[in-house]
Design a protein around this motif. Structure first.
Motif, PDB file in Angstrom:
ATOM      1  N   MET A   1     -80.920 -21.870   4.402  1.00 34.57           N
ATOM      2  CA  MET A   1     -81.619 -20.600   4.432  1.00 34.57           C
ATOM      3  C   MET A   1     -81.673 -20.014   3.018  1.00 34.57           C
ATOM      4  SD  MET A   1     -80.681 -17.253   6.623  1.00 34.57           S
ATOM      5  CE  MET A   1     -82.017 -16.251   7.125  1.00 34.57           C
ATOM      6  N   LEU A   2     -82.830 -19.551   2.648  1.00 33.27           N
ATOM      7  CA  LEU A   2     -83.065 -18.976   1.330  1.00 33.27           C
ATOM      8  C   LEU A   2     -82.730 -17.492   1.354  1.00 33.27           C
ATOM      9  CD1 LEU A   2     -84.200 -19.895  -1.429  1.00 33.27           C
ATOM     10  CD2 LEU A   2     -86.431 -19.125  -0.648  1.00 33.27           C
ATOM     11  N   LYS A   3     -82.029 -17.021   0.341  1.00 33.22           N
ATOM     12  CA  LYS A   3     -81.621 -15.620   0.247  1.00 33.22           C
ATOM     13  C   LYS A   3     -82.169 -15.027  -1.047  1.00 33.22           C
ATOM     14  CE  LYS A   3     -78.976 -12.028   1.245  1.00 33.22           C
ATOM     15  NZ  LYS A   3     -79.342 -11.082   2.230  1.00 33.22           N
ATOM     16  N   TYR A   4     -82.710 -13.821  -0.943  1.00 28.34           N
ATOM     17  CA  TYR A   4     -83.281 -13.126  -2.090  1.00 28.34           C
ATOM     18  C   TYR A   4     -82.565 -11.794  -2.275  1.00 28.34           C
ATOM     19  CZ  TYR A   4     -86.599 -10.402  -4.808  1.00 28.34           C
ATOM     20  OH  TYR A   4     -87.179  -9.589  -5.744  1.00 28.34           O
ATOM     21  N   ASN A   5     -82.177 -11.486  -3.507  1.00 24.31           N
ATOM     22  CA  ASN A   5     -81.567 -10.205  -3.831  1.00 24.31           C
ATOM     23  C   ASN A   5     -82.478  -9.497  -4.821  1.00 24.31           C
ATOM     24  OD1 ASN A   5     -80.075  -8.114  -5.084  1.00 24.31           O
ATOM     25  ND2 ASN A   5     -78.154  -9.124  -4.567  1.00 24.31           N
ATOM     26  N   GLY A   6     -83.247  -8.522  -4.339  1.00 23.60           N
ATOM     27  CA  GLY A   6     -84.206  -7.816  -5.179  1.00 23.60           C
ATOM     28  C   GLY A   6     -83.567  -6.953  -6.249  1.00 23.60           C
ATOM     29  N   CYS A   7     -82.367  -6.432  -5.985  1.00 21.11           N
ATOM     30  CA  CYS A   7     -81.682  -5.603  -6.986  1.00 21.11           C
ATOM     31  C   CYS A   7     -81.282  -6.424  -8.202  1.00 21.11           C
ATOM     32  CB  CYS A   7     -80.445  -4.945  -6.383  1.00 21.11           C
ATOM     33  SG  CYS A   7     -80.829  -3.709  -5.137  1.00 21.11           S
ATOM     34  N   GLU A   8     -80.841  -7.633  -7.948  1.00 21.03           N
ATOM     35  CA  GLU A   8     -80.402  -8.505  -9.046  1.00 21.03           C
ATOM     36  C   GLU A   8     -81.488  -9.470  -9.499  1.00 21.03           C
ATOM     37  OE1 GLU A   8     -76.846 -10.450  -7.756  1.00 21.03           O
ATOM     38  OE2 GLU A   8     -75.750  -8.568  -7.547  1.00 21.03           O
ATOM     39  N   GLY A   9     -82.559  -9.586  -8.712  1.00 21.97           N
ATOM     40  CA  GLY A   9     -83.636 -10.508  -9.042  1.00 21.97           C
ATOM     41  C   GLY A   9     -83.213 -11.959  -8.913  1.00 21.97           C
ATOM     42  N   THR A  10     -82.407 -12.246  -7.885  1.00 22.00           N
ATOM     43  CA  THR A  10     -81.897 -13.601  -7.708  1.00 22.00           C
ATOM     44  C   THR A  10     -82.386 -14.216  -6.404  1.00 22.00           C
ATOM     45  OG1 THR A  10     -79.859 -12.738  -6.712  1.00 22.00           O
ATOM     46  CG2 THR A  10     -79.819 -13.218  -9.075  1.00 22.00           C
ATOM     47  N   LEU A  11     -82.453 -15.524  -6.424  1.00 24.92           N
ATOM     48  CA  LEU A  11     -82.889 -16.308  -5.279  1.00 24.92           C
ATOM     49  C   LEU A  11     -81.953 -17.511  -5.188  1.00 24.92           C
ATOM     50  CD1 LEU A  11     -85.341 -16.359  -3.252  1.00 24.92           C
ATOM     51  CD2 LEU A  11     -86.437 -17.903  -4.864  1.00 24.92           C
ATOM     52  N   TYR A  12     -81.446 -17.795  -3.965  1.00 27.62           N
ATOM     53  CA  TYR A  12     -80.512 -18.904  -3.811  1.00 27.62           C
ATOM     54  C   TYR A  12     -80.445 -19.319  -2.350  1.00 27.62           C
ATOM     55  CZ  TYR A  12     -77.521 -15.014  -2.443  1.00 27.62           C
ATOM     56  OH  TYR A  12     -77.030 -13.884  -1.844  1.00 27.62           O
ATOM     57  N   PHE A  13     -79.943 -20.521  -2.131  1.00 29.60           N
ATOM     58  CA  PHE A  13     -79.692 -20.995  -0.780  1.00 29.60           C
ATOM     59  C   PHE A  13     -78.275 -20.601  -0.383  1.00 29.60           C
ATOM     60  CE2 PHE A  13     -83.169 -23.999  -1.716  1.00 29.60           C
ATOM     61  CZ  PHE A  13     -83.912 -23.856  -0.557  1.00 29.60           C
ATOM     62  N   LEU A  14     -78.109 -20.150   0.848  1.00 36.34           N
ATOM     63  CA  LEU A  14     -76.792 -19.727   1.317  1.00 36.34           C
ATOM     64  C   LEU A  14     -75.776 -20.861   1.295  1.00 36.34           C
ATOM     65  CD1 LEU A  14     -77.673 -17.329   4.278  1.00 36.34           C
ATOM     66  CD2 LEU A  14     -76.844 -16.726   2.000  1.00 36.34           C
ATOM     67  N   ASP A  15     -76.253 -22.098   1.465  1.00 28.42           N
ATOM     68  CA  ASP A  15     -75.326 -23.229   1.475  1.00 28.42           C
ATOM     69  C   ASP A  15     -74.912 -23.665   0.068  1.00 28.42           C
ATOM     70  OD1 ASP A  15     -77.518 -24.616   0.455  1.00 28.42           O
ATOM     71  OD2 ASP A  15     -77.744 -25.925   2.194  1.00 28.42           O
ATOM     72  N   GLY A  16     -75.435 -22.998  -0.955  1.00 33.24           N
ATOM     73  CA  GLY A  16     -75.056 -23.304  -2.336  1.00 33.24           C
ATOM     74  C   GLY A  16     -75.658 -24.586  -2.875  1.00 33.24           C
ATOM     75  N   SER A  17     -76.700 -25.097  -2.214  1.00 32.81           N
ATOM     76  CA  SER A  17     -77.278 -26.375  -2.626  1.00 32.81           C
ATOM     77  C   SER A  17     -78.040 -26.306  -3.948  1.00 32.81           C
ATOM     78  CB  SER A  17     -78.195 -26.931  -1.526  1.00 32.81           C
ATOM     79  OG  SER A  17     -79.247 -26.028  -1.257  1.00 32.81           O
ATOM     80  N   ILE A  18     -78.349 -25.114  -4.419  1.00 33.44           N
ATOM     81  CA  ILE A  18     -78.953 -24.952  -5.746  1.00 33.44           C
ATOM     82  C   ILE A  18     -78.225 -23.834  -6.471  1.00 33.44           C
ATOM     83  CG2 ILE A  18     -81.268 -25.696  -5.042  1.00 33.44           C
ATOM     84  CD1 ILE A  18     -82.020 -22.625  -5.256  1.00 33.44           C
ATOM     85  N   ASP A  19     -78.304 -23.867  -7.787  1.00 34.02           N
ATOM     86  CA  ASP A  19     -77.764 -22.762  -8.564  1.00 34.02           C
ATOM     87  C   ASP A  19     -78.593 -21.513  -8.306  1.00 34.02           C
ATOM     88  OD1 ASP A  19     -75.823 -24.344  -9.735  1.00 34.02           O
ATOM     89  OD2 ASP A  19     -77.092 -24.853 -11.453  1.00 34.02           O
TER      90      ASP A  19
END
Length: 102
Positions: A1-19
């Motif tokens: 699952m992809l997670k986006y944090n608009g306050c920090e401007g970050t995008l990542y997978f919850l499973d940590g599969s990408i930086d």
């Protein structure tokens, strides 16, 4: 699952599969605008006004022509080729289930 944090401007997978990917301010703001208007066509002029004119910056179609492909390329590289698409020369649409609250 992809997670986006608009306050920090970050995008990542919850499973940590990408930086964690961190967007520039303008790329993050573009993603926020598109996300907040999820499933609704956005005109080029509306996007330019929201991103640049309201911030007191000079806006042009060239600015959008730089940031939109960068953002699209990142999403495609993560396997999400169908999130952002062009409807016409002056309209774009974003289609995602990400949470876009800043």
């Amino acid at each position: 699952m992809l997670k986006y944090n608009g306050c920090e401007g970050t995008l990542y997978f919850l499973d940590g599969s990408i930086d964690i990917l961190t967007f520039s301010r303008l790329a993050n703001d573009l993603l926020l605008i598109m996300g907040k208007n999820n499933d609704n066509p956005l005109g080029k002029e509306h996007i330019l006004n929201e991103l640049w004119a309201k911030g007191g910056l000079a806006c042009s179609g060239n600015n959008l022509n730089v940031y939109k492909p960068i953002l699209h390329k990142v999403l495609v590289s993560l396997g999400f080729s169908d999130l952002m698409f062009t409807i016409s020369r002056d309209e774009f649409m974003f289609n995602s289930e990400l949470d876009f609250k800043k």
